[in-house]
Scaffold this motif. Structure first.
Motif, PDB file in Angstrom:
ATOM      1  N   VAL A 207      38.761  39.157  46.493  1.00 20.91           N
ATOM      2  CA  VAL A 207      38.317  38.084  47.391  1.00 20.91           C
ATOM      3  C   VAL A 207      37.208  38.560  48.332  1.00 20.91           C
ATOM      4  CG1 VAL A 207      40.480  36.800  47.310  1.00 20.91           C
ATOM      5  CG2 VAL A 207      40.210  38.636  48.987  1.00 20.91           C
ATOM      6  N   LEU A 208      37.169  39.861  48.623  1.00 21.65           N
ATOM      7  CA  LEU A 208      36.136  40.383  49.518  1.00 21.65           C
ATOM      8  C   LEU A 208      34.750  40.227  48.927  1.00 21.65           C
ATOM      9  CD1 LEU A 208      37.904  43.653  50.754  1.00 21.65           C
ATOM     10  CD2 LEU A 208      37.783  41.424  51.904  1.00 21.65           C
ATOM     11  N   GLY A 209      34.665  40.163  47.605  1.00 17.59           N
ATOM     12  CA  GLY A 209      33.375  40.049  46.961  1.00 17.59           C
ATOM     13  C   GLY A 209      32.836  38.637  46.873  1.00 17.59           C
ATOM     14  N   LEU A 210      33.601  37.636  47.330  1.00 17.10           N
ATOM     15  CA  LEU A 210      33.158  36.244  47.234  1.00 17.10           C
ATOM     16  C   LEU A 210      32.448  35.744  48.480  1.00 17.10           C
ATOM     17  CD1 LEU A 210      36.028  34.340  45.384  1.00 17.10           C
ATOM     18  CD2 LEU A 210      33.838  35.137  44.493  1.00 17.10           C
ATOM     19  N   SER A 211      32.417  36.507  49.534  1.00 16.24           N
ATOM     20  CA  SER A 211      31.737  36.078  50.765  1.00 16.24           C
ATOM     21  C   SER A 211      30.278  35.719  50.446  1.00 16.24           C
ATOM     22  CB  SER A 211      31.794  37.205  51.794  1.00 16.24           C
ATOM     23  OG  SER A 211      31.109  36.842  52.957  1.00 16.24           O
ATOM     24  N   PRO A 212      29.750  34.610  50.963  1.00 17.14           N
ATOM     25  CA  PRO A 212      30.285  33.729  52.012  1.00 17.14           C
ATOM     26  C   PRO A 212      31.077  32.525  51.474  1.00 17.14           C
ATOM     27  CG  PRO A 212      28.035  33.127  51.602  1.00 17.14           C
ATOM     28  CD  PRO A 212      28.347  34.283  50.661  1.00 17.14           C
ATOM     29  N   LEU A 213      31.414  32.502  50.207  1.00 14.04           N
ATOM     30  CA  LEU A 213      32.193  31.392  49.673  1.00 14.04           C
ATOM     31  C   LEU A 213      33.614  31.415  50.234  1.00 14.04           C
ATOM     32  CD1 LEU A 213      31.133  31.534  45.908  1.00 14.04           C
ATOM     33  CD2 LEU A 213      30.313  29.951  47.663  1.00 14.04           C
ATOM     34  N   VAL A 214      34.282  30.271  50.187  1.00 21.46           N
ATOM     35  CA  VAL A 214      35.680  30.192  50.603  1.00 21.46           C
ATOM     36  C   VAL A 214      36.537  30.785  49.503  1.00 21.46           C
ATOM     37  CG1 VAL A 214      37.570  28.686  51.294  1.00 21.46           C
ATOM     38  CG2 VAL A 214      35.221  28.136  51.974  1.00 21.46           C
ATOM     39  N   ALA A 215      37.111  31.938  49.757  1.00 22.92           N
ATOM     40  CA  ALA A 215      37.857  32.647  48.719  1.00 22.92           C
ATOM     41  C   ALA A 215      39.228  32.011  48.513  1.00 22.92           C
ATOM     42  CB  ALA A 215      38.021  34.116  49.093  1.00 22.92           C
ATOM     43  N   PRO A 216      39.750  32.035  47.288  1.00 18.54           N
ATOM     44  CA  PRO A 216      41.108  31.542  47.039  1.00 18.54           C
ATOM     45  C   PRO A 216      42.142  32.460  47.684  1.00 18.54           C
ATOM     46  CG  PRO A 216      40.234  32.619  45.083  1.00 18.54           C
ATOM     47  CD  PRO A 216      39.109  32.538  46.071  1.00 18.54           C
ATOM     48  N   THR A 217      43.342  31.967  47.852  1.00 16.75           N
ATOM     49  CA  THR A 217      44.399  32.742  48.485  1.00 16.75           C
ATOM     50  C   THR A 217      45.476  33.097  47.463  1.00 16.75           C
ATOM     51  OG1 THR A 217      45.598  30.730  49.099  1.00 16.75           O
ATOM     52  CG2 THR A 217      44.020  31.612  50.699  1.00 16.75           C
ATOM     53  N   GLY A 218      46.341  34.036  47.848  1.00 18.30           N
ATOM     54  CA  GLY A 218      47.470  34.393  46.996  1.00 18.30           C
ATOM     55  C   GLY A 218      47.174  35.415  45.924  1.00 18.30           C
ATOM     56  N   ASN A 219      46.050  36.110  46.045  1.00 20.02           N
ATOM     57  CA  ASN A 219      45.708  37.126  45.048  1.00 20.02           C
ATOM     58  C   ASN A 219      44.838  38.193  45.704  1.00 20.02           C
ATOM     59  OD1 ASN A 219      44.881  38.680  42.872  1.00 20.02           O
ATOM     60  ND2 ASN A 219      44.536  36.938  41.519  1.00 20.02           N
ATOM     61  N   ASN A 220      45.383  39.393  45.849  1.00 22.48           N
ATOM     62  CA  ASN A 220      44.634  40.494  46.449  1.00 22.48           C
ATOM     63  C   ASN A 220      44.105  41.478  45.410  1.00 22.48           C
ATOM     64  OD1 ASN A 220      45.063  39.623  49.157  1.00 22.48           O
ATOM     65  ND2 ASN A 220      47.131  40.485  49.101  1.00 22.48           N
ATOM     66  N   THR A 221      44.229  41.137  44.146  1.00 21.03           N
ATOM     67  CA  THR A 221      43.754  42.014  43.080  1.00 21.03           C
ATOM     68  C   THR A 221      42.405  41.514  42.555  1.00 21.03           C
ATOM     69  OG1 THR A 221      44.850  40.766  41.296  1.00 21.03           O
ATOM     70  CG2 THR A 221      46.154  42.440  42.444  1.00 21.03           C
ATOM     71  N   GLN A 222      41.874  42.209  41.565  1.00 22.49           N
ATOM     72  CA  GLN A 222      40.622  41.778  40.948  1.00 22.49           C
ATOM     73  C   GLN A 222      40.865  40.565  40.055  1.00 22.49           C
ATOM     74  OE1 GLN A 222      38.725  46.305  40.673  1.00 22.49           O
ATOM     75  NE2 GLN A 222      38.724  45.018  38.854  1.00 22.49           N
ATOM     76  N   PHE A 223      39.859  39.698  39.996  1.00 19.31           N
ATOM     77  CA  PHE A 223      39.922  38.523  39.135  1.00 19.31           C
ATOM     78  C   PHE A 223      38.508  38.160  38.705  1.00 19.31           C
ATOM     79  CE2 PHE A 223      40.021  37.163  43.606  1.00 19.31           C
ATOM     80  CZ  PHE A 223      38.860  36.394  43.683  1.00 19.31           C
ATOM     81  N   TYR A 224      38.395  37.201  37.806  1.00 24.35           N
ATOM     82  CA  TYR A 224      37.081  36.747  37.361  1.00 24.35           C
ATOM     83  C   TYR A 224      36.721  35.471  38.117  1.00 24.35           C
ATOM     84  CZ  TYR A 224      33.197  35.223  34.425  1.00 24.35           C
ATOM     85  OH  TYR A 224      31.960  34.832  33.974  1.00 24.35           O
ATOM     86  N   PHE A 225      35.536  35.460  38.732  1.00 24.37           N
ATOM     87  CA  PHE A 225      35.016  34.278  39.417  1.00 24.37           C
ATOM     88  C   PHE A 225      33.930  33.650  38.570  1.00 24.37           C
ATOM     89  CE2 PHE A 225      31.316  32.941  42.049  1.00 24.37           C
ATOM     90  CZ  PHE A 225      31.789  31.684  42.398  1.00 24.37           C
ATOM     91  N   ASN A 226      34.048  32.349  38.317  1.00 25.51           N
ATOM     92  CA  ASN A 226      33.096  31.621  37.492  1.00 25.51           C
ATOM     93  C   ASN A 226      32.205  30.757  38.387  1.00 25.51           C
ATOM     94  OD1 ASN A 226      32.805  30.771  34.395  1.00 25.51           O
ATOM     95  ND2 ASN A 226      32.339  29.026  35.692  1.00 25.51           N
ATOM     96  N   SER A 227      30.910  31.011  38.400  1.00 30.37           N
ATOM     97  CA  SER A 227      30.013  30.324  39.323  1.00 30.37           C
ATOM     98  C   SER A 227      29.519  28.990  38.776  1.00 30.37           C
ATOM     99  CB  SER A 227      28.796  31.213  39.612  1.00 30.37           C
ATOM    100  OG  SER A 227      27.980  31.294  38.461  1.00 30.37           O
ATOM    101  N   ASN A 228      29.164  28.127  39.712  1.00 28.67           N
ATOM    102  CA  ASN A 228      28.523  26.848  39.412  1.00 28.67           C
ATOM    103  C   ASN A 228      29.320  26.070  38.358  1.00 28.67           C
ATOM    104  OD1 ASN A 228      26.582  27.610  41.293  1.00 28.67           O
ATOM    105  ND2 ASN A 228      25.351  28.629  39.753  1.00 28.67           N
ATOM    106  N   ASP A 229      28.686  25.671  37.263  1.00 29.62           N
ATOM    107  CA  ASP A 229      29.385  24.903  36.223  1.00 29.62           C
ATOM    108  C   ASP A 229      29.493  25.702  34.933  1.00 29.62           C
ATOM    109  OD1 ASP A 229      29.721  22.619  37.832  1.00 29.62           O
ATOM    110  OD2 ASP A 229      27.651  22.016  37.449  1.00 29.62           O
TER     111      ASP A 229
END
Length: 232
Positions: A72-94
Motif C-alpha cells: 500500500v505504501l507504493g500507491l501514494s497519492p492514490l487512496v490505498a485499499p485496506t486489510g492487506n499489508n503484503t505485496q499485491f498487484y495494482f491495475n491502473s486506469n482501465d
C-alpha cells in the motif's frame, strides 16, 4: 457472483480419451501472492523488459495499461485499499492482468482477493471481472462486486472463494482480470480511467503432468513392494 457467460467460438469440445485420466488425478493448488522483492516494480504492456513477470509456474502481463507490484505504501497519492499489508498487484486506469501457465497447459481458478482503488471522485458501480479462455475453444467470465466504490468510502480487500462461483472456471488456458462499470448487466468504460483495482492471493489448481503422475505411481508401487517384503 451475479452472472456467468460462456460463448461457443466454434469447433467440437475437446473430450478425447487422453484427457479422461486427468479427471481422476489429484489437483495441485497454487497461490499467486505477488511476494518477493524481485517482483516489485512497474509493468508496461508490450515492453520487452518490463512487460511480464512470473511466479509459481505462471506468467502474468499487464493488458492495455500499466500495473505495479508493491505494498500500500507504493500507491501514494492514490487512496490505498485496506486489510492487506503484503505485496499485491495494482491495475491502473482501465487495464487488466493476463495470466497463463508457462508450459501452456490448462488450470482452474478457485478464488482471489481484490479491492477497489479509486482515482477520481466518481460515483460508479465498479466491478471486477474474471474472464477466461478455455481448452474447449469457448470463453466467458463472471463479475464480482467491489463493495462501496463511491467517493470517500473505505475500500477493504474482499475474499472471493465460493466454490459455486468458480465451478465453471475449469480447464482454462488463459485468464484475465479487469474492472468495469456495471450498467444493466453490461460492462462499460469507467469515467476518468476509474476502473482500478488491486488483486492478491489468486488461488489456482492444476492437474499434474503425466510424467509426474507416472513417477508418483512408481513411488507408490515401490513403497508397496517394500512393505510387502517386510511383511513376508
Amino acid at each position: 457472483m451475479i452472472k456467468f457467460i460462456r460463448q461457443l467460438l466454434g469447433g467440437a469440445a475437446l473430450v478425447g480419451a487422453a484427457l479422461l485420466p486427468q479427471a481422476h488425478a489429484a489437483l495441485v493448488s497454487t497461490v499467486i501472492d505477488f511476494e518477493g522483492e524481485a517482483l516489485v516494480g512497474l509493468y508496461i504492456p508490450g515492453d520487452p523488459d518490463f512487460g511480464s513477470f512470473k511466479q509459481s509456474g505462471f506468467v502474468m502481463a499487464p493488458d492495455f495499461d500499466f500495473g505495479t507490484v508493491d505494498t500500500v505504501l507504493g500507491l501514494s497519492p492514490l487512496v490505498a485499499p485496506t486489510g492487506n499489508n503484503t505485496q499485491f498487484y495494482f491495475n491502473s486506469n482501465d487495464g487488466g492482468l493476463l495470466l497463463a501457465r508457462e508450459d501452456g497447459r490448462s488450470f482452474n481458478l478457485d478464488g482471489f482477493s481484490a479491492a477497489f482503488v479509486p482515482q477520481a471522485g466518481v460515483a460508479q458501480n465498479i466491478v471486477i471481472v474474471a474472464y477466461g479462455w478455455f481448452a474447449d475453444a469457448t470463453q466467458g467470465g463472471m463479475y464480482f462486486g467491489l463493495g462501496d466504490t463511491t467517493d470517500g468510502a473505505t475500500h477493504p480487500f474482499g475474499l472471493y472463494n465460493d466454490p459455486a462461483d468458480f465451478s465453471n472456471f475449469t480447464d482454462l488456458l488463459q485468464l484475465e482480470f479487469f474492472a468495469c462499470v456495471l450498467d444493466t448487466a453490461v460492462c462499460g468504460t469507467a469515467s476518468r480511467n476509474n476502473a482500478q483495482f488491486a488483486i492478491d492471493d489468486i488461488r489456482l489448481s492444476t492437474v499434474p503432468e503425466p510424467t509426474s503422475l507416472a513417477l508418483m505411481a512408481l513411488g507408490l508401487l515401490g513403497l508397496g513392494w517394500r512393505n510387502r517384503r517386510h511383511t513376508i
